[in-house]
Write a protein that holds these residues in place. Structure first.
Motif, PDB file in Angstrom:
ATOM      1  N   VAL B  17       0.847  -1.200   0.000  1.00 20.70           N
ATOM      2  CA  VAL B  17       0.000   0.000   0.000  1.00 20.70           C
ATOM      3  C   VAL B  17       0.883   1.250   0.000  1.00 20.70           C
ATOM      4  N   GLY B  18       1.920   1.234   0.861  1.00 22.73           N
ATOM      5  CA  GLY B  18       2.816   2.389   0.930  1.00 22.73           C
ATOM      6  C   GLY B  18       3.511   2.637  -0.396  1.00 22.73           C
ATOM      7  N   GLY B  19       4.099   1.569  -0.964  1.00 19.15           N
ATOM      8  CA  GLY B  19       4.818   1.706  -2.240  1.00 19.15           C
ATOM      9  C   GLY B  19       3.885   2.149  -3.345  1.00 19.15           C
ATOM     10  N   GLY B  20       2.697   1.527  -3.378  1.00 14.78           N
ATOM     11  CA  GLY B  20       1.744   1.863  -4.432  1.00 14.78           C
ATOM     12  C   GLY B  20       1.287   3.302  -4.333  1.00 14.78           C
ATOM     13  N   ALA B  21       1.043   3.757  -3.100  1.00 13.71           N
ATOM     14  CA  ALA B  21       0.607   5.148  -2.925  1.00 13.71           C
ATOM     15  C   ALA B  21       1.691   6.103  -3.403  1.00 13.71           C
ATOM     16  N   ALA B  22       2.947   5.771  -3.098  1.00 10.04           N
ATOM     17  CA  ALA B  22       4.051   6.620  -3.581  1.00 10.04           C
ATOM     18  C   ALA B  22       4.059   6.666  -5.100  1.00 10.04           C
ATOM     19  N   PHE B  52      -1.085   2.152  -8.596  1.00 11.70           N
ATOM     20  CA  PHE B  52      -2.490   1.980  -8.227  1.00 11.70           C
ATOM     21  C   PHE B  52      -2.804   0.511  -7.971  1.00 11.70           C
ATOM     22  N   PHE B  53      -2.367  -0.350  -8.899  1.00 12.04           N
ATOM     23  CA  PHE B  53      -2.696  -1.767  -8.742  1.00 12.04           C
ATOM     24  C   PHE B  53      -1.901  -2.393  -7.604  1.00 12.04           C
ATOM     25  N   LEU B  54      -0.667  -1.914  -7.390  1.00 11.90           N
ATOM     26  CA  LEU B  54       0.118  -2.421  -6.255  1.00 11.90           C
ATOM     27  C   LEU B  54      -0.583  -2.064  -4.943  1.00 11.90           C
ATOM     28  N   ALA B  55      -1.040  -0.820  -4.848  1.00 12.27           N
ATOM     29  CA  ALA B  55      -1.737  -0.401  -3.637  1.00 12.27           C
ATOM     30  C   ALA B  55      -3.016  -1.202  -3.454  1.00 12.27           C
ATOM     31  N   LEU B  56      -3.681  -1.498  -4.569  1.00 12.82           N
ATOM     32  CA  LEU B  56      -4.927  -2.268  -4.506  1.00 12.82           C
ATOM     33  C   LEU B  56      -4.658  -3.676  -3.958  1.00 12.82           C
ATOM     34  N   VAL B  57      -3.608  -4.315  -4.491  1.00  7.90           N
ATOM     35  CA  VAL B  57      -3.251  -5.662  -4.014  1.00  7.90           C
ATOM     36  C   VAL B  57      -2.975  -5.604  -2.514  1.00  7.90           C
ATOM     37  N   GLY B  58      -2.167  -4.618  -2.125  1.00  2.00           N
ATOM     38  CA  GLY B  58      -1.817  -4.508  -0.709  1.00  2.00           C
ATOM     39  C   GLY B  58      -3.038  -4.253   0.147  1.00  2.00           C
ATOM     40  N   CYS B  90       1.900  -8.700  -6.056  1.00  2.00           N
ATOM     41  CA  CYS B  90       2.556  -7.392  -5.916  1.00  2.00           C
ATOM     42  C   CYS B  90       3.553  -7.164  -7.049  1.00  2.00           C
ATOM     43  N   ALA B  91       4.180  -8.260  -7.507  1.00  2.82           N
ATOM     44  CA  ALA B  91       5.234  -8.100  -8.520  1.00  2.82           C
ATOM     45  C   ALA B  91       4.656  -7.849  -9.912  1.00  2.82           C
ATOM     46  N   VAL B  92       3.440  -8.377 -10.174  1.00  2.00           N
ATOM     47  CA  VAL B  92       2.900  -8.260 -11.551  1.00  2.00           C
ATOM     48  C   VAL B  92       2.814  -6.805 -12.023  1.00  2.00           C
ATOM     49  N   PRO B  93       2.192  -5.891 -11.250  1.00  2.00           N
ATOM     50  CA  PRO B  93       2.110  -4.527 -11.784  1.00  2.00           C
ATOM     51  C   PRO B  93       3.441  -3.787 -11.835  1.00  2.00           C
ATOM     52  N   LEU B  94       4.469  -4.377 -11.170  1.00  2.00           N
ATOM     53  CA  LEU B  94       5.780  -3.710 -11.192  1.00  2.00           C
ATOM     54  C   LEU B  94       6.666  -4.216 -12.320  1.00  2.00           C
ATOM     55  N   HIS B 309     -14.118   1.680 -10.250  1.00  2.00           N
ATOM     56  CA  HIS B 309     -14.899   0.465 -10.017  1.00  2.00           C
ATOM     57  C   HIS B 309     -13.984  -0.701  -9.658  1.00  2.00           C
ATOM     58  N   THR B 310     -12.762  -0.687 -10.206  1.00  2.00           N
ATOM     59  CA  THR B 310     -11.798  -1.726  -9.845  1.00  2.00           C
ATOM     60  C   THR B 310     -11.535  -1.693  -8.340  1.00  2.00           C
ATOM     61  N   ALA B 311     -11.272  -0.498  -7.829  1.00  2.00           N
ATOM     62  CA  ALA B 311     -11.008  -0.374  -6.391  1.00  2.00           C
ATOM     63  C   ALA B 311     -12.248  -0.740  -5.585  1.00  2.00           C
ATOM     64  N   ASN B 312     -13.410  -0.277  -6.042  1.00  2.00           N
ATOM     65  CA  ASN B 312     -14.644  -0.550  -5.304  1.00  2.00           C
ATOM     66  C   ASN B 312     -14.961  -2.032  -5.266  1.00  2.00           C
ATOM     67  N   HIS B 313     -14.798  -2.665  -6.409  1.00  2.00           N
ATOM     68  CA  HIS B 313     -15.118  -4.093  -6.441  1.00  2.00           C
ATOM     69  C   HIS B 313     -14.186  -4.873  -5.535  1.00  2.00           C
ATOM     70  N   ALA B 314     -12.916  -4.464  -5.505  1.00  2.00           N
ATOM     71  CA  ALA B 314     -11.980  -5.138  -4.593  1.00  2.00           C
ATOM     72  C   ALA B 314     -12.482  -5.019  -3.155  1.00  2.00           C
ATOM     73  N   ALA B 315     -13.018  -3.855  -2.807  1.00  2.00           N
ATOM     74  CA  ALA B 315     -13.471  -3.649  -1.427  1.00  2.00           C
ATOM     75  C   ALA B 315     -14.727  -4.454  -1.142  1.00  2.00           C
ATOM     76  N   PHE B 316     -15.795  -4.276  -1.974  1.00  2.00           N
ATOM     77  CA  PHE B 316     -17.047  -4.941  -1.578  1.00  2.00           C
ATOM     78  C   PHE B 316     -17.036  -6.428  -1.877  1.00  2.00           C
ATOM     79  N   LYS B 317     -16.328  -6.858  -2.929  1.00  2.00           N
ATOM     80  CA  LYS B 317     -16.311  -8.291  -3.182  1.00  2.00           C
ATOM     81  C   LYS B 317     -15.427  -9.005  -2.173  1.00  2.00           C
TER      82      LYS B 317
END
Lengths: 213, 638
Positions: B17-22, B52-58, B90-94, B309-317
């Protein structure tokens, strides 16, 4: 040096042809040991003439593994198998003819290699390759598991001769790896053959078809 | 030891999350270890989209791992695979070159394969893992094909070089590369008709893994589609966006239709993942079409809708899978027909599931509403493209999205109502106990995420716009005007939304009658009565409404799609047919994709395999002869 290596490679090929001719496994086993001894001599000769002591050691190791250990294991595998598998009185003429054709094929295939190298051993390279092809042919036509194993070992002998003649010996670690592989294969085959014989009371080729899925 | 492993995964998630946010804030970072692996070495790079996707995974891994500490107890099975799974995701989006990407992608697939195989004693798990392995590797083959072609044509295995080289390629070459990459990524995203592994694999895995697979792993397919479509290849002809938009419509509608008639709680959620990936693809497809038409601002809106919607779906699903996992953990069944009454036994879980259900049904003020609204706003402005065929595609998208939203709500009325309300339908449901504190903590984190993403689009949208702006093509504003802190304002005056105001109005609307009653002096005394039972003396669970009954009207309306097969089995009394001893009624649906696509393909494969079977004669001599002949032929022609 050229004459010596040519002669030894030629002797190896003659033994391979005799191998095709003889059909009983005790004589084939003796011929395999003889061919291995010739190749050990070849490695030693190249080592001495090219002043590469590593090859002399390699020759000694080769002799130990292939003239002594592997034939002993093979004898153990073959204990109880019919001396002459397949139909009695069958001629080896056709097989010898195919082996002759393989020698010609080996020369044709090795022409570019022959043209590209300037080694004193280059004349013997096709002979070693023919040995390998004949080994594979024996492997293909083997009528029981023992025939396959012996054919494979002759094939491996040919590859070893080819490596010695074409490169003046591979790095020790590669050779050691190949030897160990061959030894392990022989041991595995021993287990497999013993198991197959226990299941089917025979190691003849046509019985193995029953294993098809 | 197992708990330590899950705690480690949670820490890894926090770091991600930290790395992705940066990365989202524009921090660039690269790591190259050229000697580690062949073909370009290991190379990682952080950019806004990857961030974004790294933060999402985290962000998904943290609650899932906390939940797992409670759910898995001390059981060690699957911890290693779980850790590898999180790290690989975590490695895929990087990944910044083909080799690194392929390694990370394959590690992710293999680790999840072993997690799907968690209960390997059950034949269904083995079958699910097998289907998953086959589909994921067919996808990998497509991906590698596309990537190797691009590498050969651009002369580099680094993605950064593709950005410069790919736009110069011939149109046909770019189309081929996009088609291969899109097929591979769409398979992982569960886009219809490549979805068949998803409803098998997600329910088979433990629930914290299902949450991650559904919440983020399939999103990495979306990530790939975004990368391939608008980043590596730099946009393309209109058919790319059209294909994605149409695939999105089909996935959304078909996914929710399958979910409606599904009575296995986790399979139902898996079908909803297909639906939501469809909604995400609608945003992405619209963004690509606008980009191709040169409408940068609208392209940005489409992409932002997809990301939101990607972020939202990760949260509610994630939340719904964790809650469903808590139900399965407590009752030992996933069949909603055997549940019921859990709201009294598991109030926390019921509340969490309700929040997730409201969010996925796009009810304000929760997060699903905001992103579906964004997608609508993006689709509705299609009249700015003057091409009637494309307008028709957009119209289909709007209709499909509207239908999907309604059906999803109906589906969750069923899922929540049958599972949590009324009387328990089995002893297992009657004896259920509330989930433990770690499991509740995991769910609570995701509830907070759903509420925050629902109330805070004014904070989130500018960040997402910054991520999407470099991908939206020419004419995209670097800092688009998105309204003020209270109201989101899009495309000038085209649309505006104030979730905080909606939330305040809803709260007031709910509180007002209570306050009014109180002011009017209504009695505060609680009155308890039996439920009215139509005059029957006895009320039992057998008299309750069932999920099958709920779904039946939909089965009739969409008869052409479900093709239900009616089975009625009546056993009469041996003495007289006037007395019935037992009636069994089943009304299973038949999948058109299995019947019309996969079965013929599999039959073709089997026929091809049978036709080459003579080669396998059973003769070792023949097999050895193949080797000899191949050797000689190769040597002669080499």
């Amino acid at each position: 040096m050229t004459a010596t290596t040519n002669l030894l490679a030629f002797l190896g090929l003659v033994v391979a042809l005799l191998f095709v001719w003889r059909q009983s496994w005790p004589s084939r086993l003796r011929l395999f040991a003889a061919q291995s001894a010739v190749l050990a001599l070849l490695a030693t000769a190249v080592g001495v003439l090219a002043a590469r002591p590593g090859l002399v050691v390699l020759g000694a190791g080769f002799a130990l593994v292939k003239v002594w250990i592997i034939p002993r294991v093979l004898r153990r595998i073959a204990a109880g198998a019919p001396v002459r598998p397949g139909a009695p009185g069958r001629s080896s003429g056709m097989a010898l003819l195919v082996a002759g054709a393989l020698v010609v094929a080996a020369y044709v295939v090795m022409l570019p290699v022959h043209a590209a190298t300037r080694l004193p051993t280059q004349g013997a390279i096709p002979l070693a390759f023919a040995m390998a092809l004949i080994g594979l042919y024996v492997c293909v036509t083997g009528r029981d598991a023992l025939g396959h194993i012996l054919g494979f070992l002759v094939f491996e002998n040919g590859v070893f001769g080819l490596a010695i003649l074409a490169t003046y010996g591979l790095p020790g670690i590669v050779e050691a790896g190949v030897f160990l592989d061959v030894l392990v294969i022989v041991f595995i085959m021993e287990v497999v053959v013993v198991q197959v014989r226990r299941e089917h009371a025979s190691i003849a080729e046509d019985r193995l078809r029953e294993l098809r899925g | 030891m197992a708990r330590l492993g899950y705690a480690l995964a949670a820490v890894l998630g926090l770091a991600a999350v930290g790395g992705g946010a940066a990365g989202m804030l524009g921090r660039e970072w690269t790591l190259a270890v050229p000697w580690l692996v062949p073909l370009g070495g290991l190379e990682l790079a952080l950019d806004p989209l990857g961030g974004f996707f790294l933060a999402l995974v985290g962000a998904a891994a943290v609650p899932a791992s906390i939940y797992a500490i409670g759910a898995a107890g001390g059981a060690a099975r699957g911890v290693g695979a779980y850790l590898v799974f999180v790290a690989a995701m975590c490695a895929v989006p990087l990944a910044a070159n083909v080799m690194t990407f392929a390694l990370a992608w394959e590690l992710m697939s293999l680790a999840s394969y072993f997690l799907v195989l968690h209960e390997r004693e059950r034949p269904e798990s083995v079958q699910a893992a097998w289907a998953y392995a086959v589909m994921t590797h067919v996808g990998l083959a497509c991906l590698l094909g596309g990537m190797l072609l691009l590498s050969a044509w651009t002369g580099s295995v680094r993605f950064a070089d593709w950005r410069a080289g790919a736009p110069l390629l011939a149109a046909g070459a770019r189309d081929l590369a996009f088609a291969l990459l899109a097929l591979g990524f769409a398979g992982k995203a569960g886009v219809i008709p490549l979805h068949i592994w998803l409803p098998l694999a997600h329910p088979a895995a433990p629930s914290h893994v299902s949450a991650l697979m559904s919440g983020v792993m399939i999103k990495l397919g979306v990530y790939g589609l975004m990368r391939a479509g608008v980043d590596w290849l730099g946009g393309g002809p209109a058919w790319w966006g059209t294909a994605l938009l149409l695939a999105g419509v089909v996935s959304a509608v078909v996914g929710v239709l399958y979910a409606l008639v599904e009575h296995d709680l986790k399979r139902l959620l898996a079908f909803h993942s297909i639906e939501n990936v469809g909604i995400i693809l609608m945003g992405l497809g619209a963004g690509m079409l606008y980009r191709q038409a040169g409408l940068g601002g609208l392209a940005l809106l489409g992409l932002v809708a997809a990301l939101y919607h990607t972020a939202n779906h990760a949260a509610f699903k994630g939340l719904l899978f964790l809650a469903a996992g808590a139900v399965v953990h407590a009752t030992g069944t996933r069949d909603v027909e055997r549940l019921g009454g859990l709201i009294k036994r598991m109030p926390w879980t019921a509340a969490c599931f309700l929040v997730g259900a409201a969010a996925i049904s796009a009810l304000p003020p929760l997060n699903g509403f905001v992103s579906e609204w964004l997608t609508f706003v993006a689709l509705l402005q299609n009249t700015q493209i003057a091409a009637p065929p494309l307008n028709l595609v957009f119209a289909l998208g709007i209709a499909g999205l509207a239908l999907t939203s309604g059906l999803a709500m109906a589906c969750f009325v069923k899922a929540f109502g049958i599972t949590f309300l009324a009387l328990p339908r089995s002893d297992a449901a009657a004896g259920a106990r509330e989930a433990g504190p770690a499991m509740r903590a995991g769910m609570a984190l995701l509830v907070a995420a759903c509420v925050a993403l629902g109330l805070g689009p004014t904070v989130v949208l500018p960040r997402l716009a910054a991520v999407a702006a470099p991908l939206a093509g020419a004419g995209a504003p670097a800092r688009p005007a998105l309204g003020d802190w209270l109201t989101v304002q899009l495309s000038g005056d085209f649309a505006s939304l104030s979730p905080l105001a909606i939330a305040a109005a809803l709260t007031l609307g709910l509180a007002a009658p209570l306050v009014a009653l109180r002011l009017a002096g209504a009695s505060r005394r609680r009155r308890l009565y039996e439920t009215w039972g139509c005059g029957r003396m006895l009320q039992t669970a057998r008299m309750e409404y069932t999920a099958t009954a709920f779904a039946n009207p939909f089965k009739r309306v969409f008869d052409f799609f479900y093709r239900p097969a009616k089975r009625l089995d009546i056993e009469f009394h041996p003495e007289s047919r006037l007395f019935v001893e037992r009636i069994e009624y089943a009304n299973p649906t038949r999948s058109i994709f299995e019947d019309w696509l996969y079965r013929p393909v599999l039959a073709g494969l089997h026929a091809a395999a049978r036709s080459v079977r003579p080669i396998q004669s059973g003769s070792a001599n023949l097999y050895l002869a193949y080797i000899l002949v191949a050797l000689i032929v190769l040597l002669v022609f080499a």
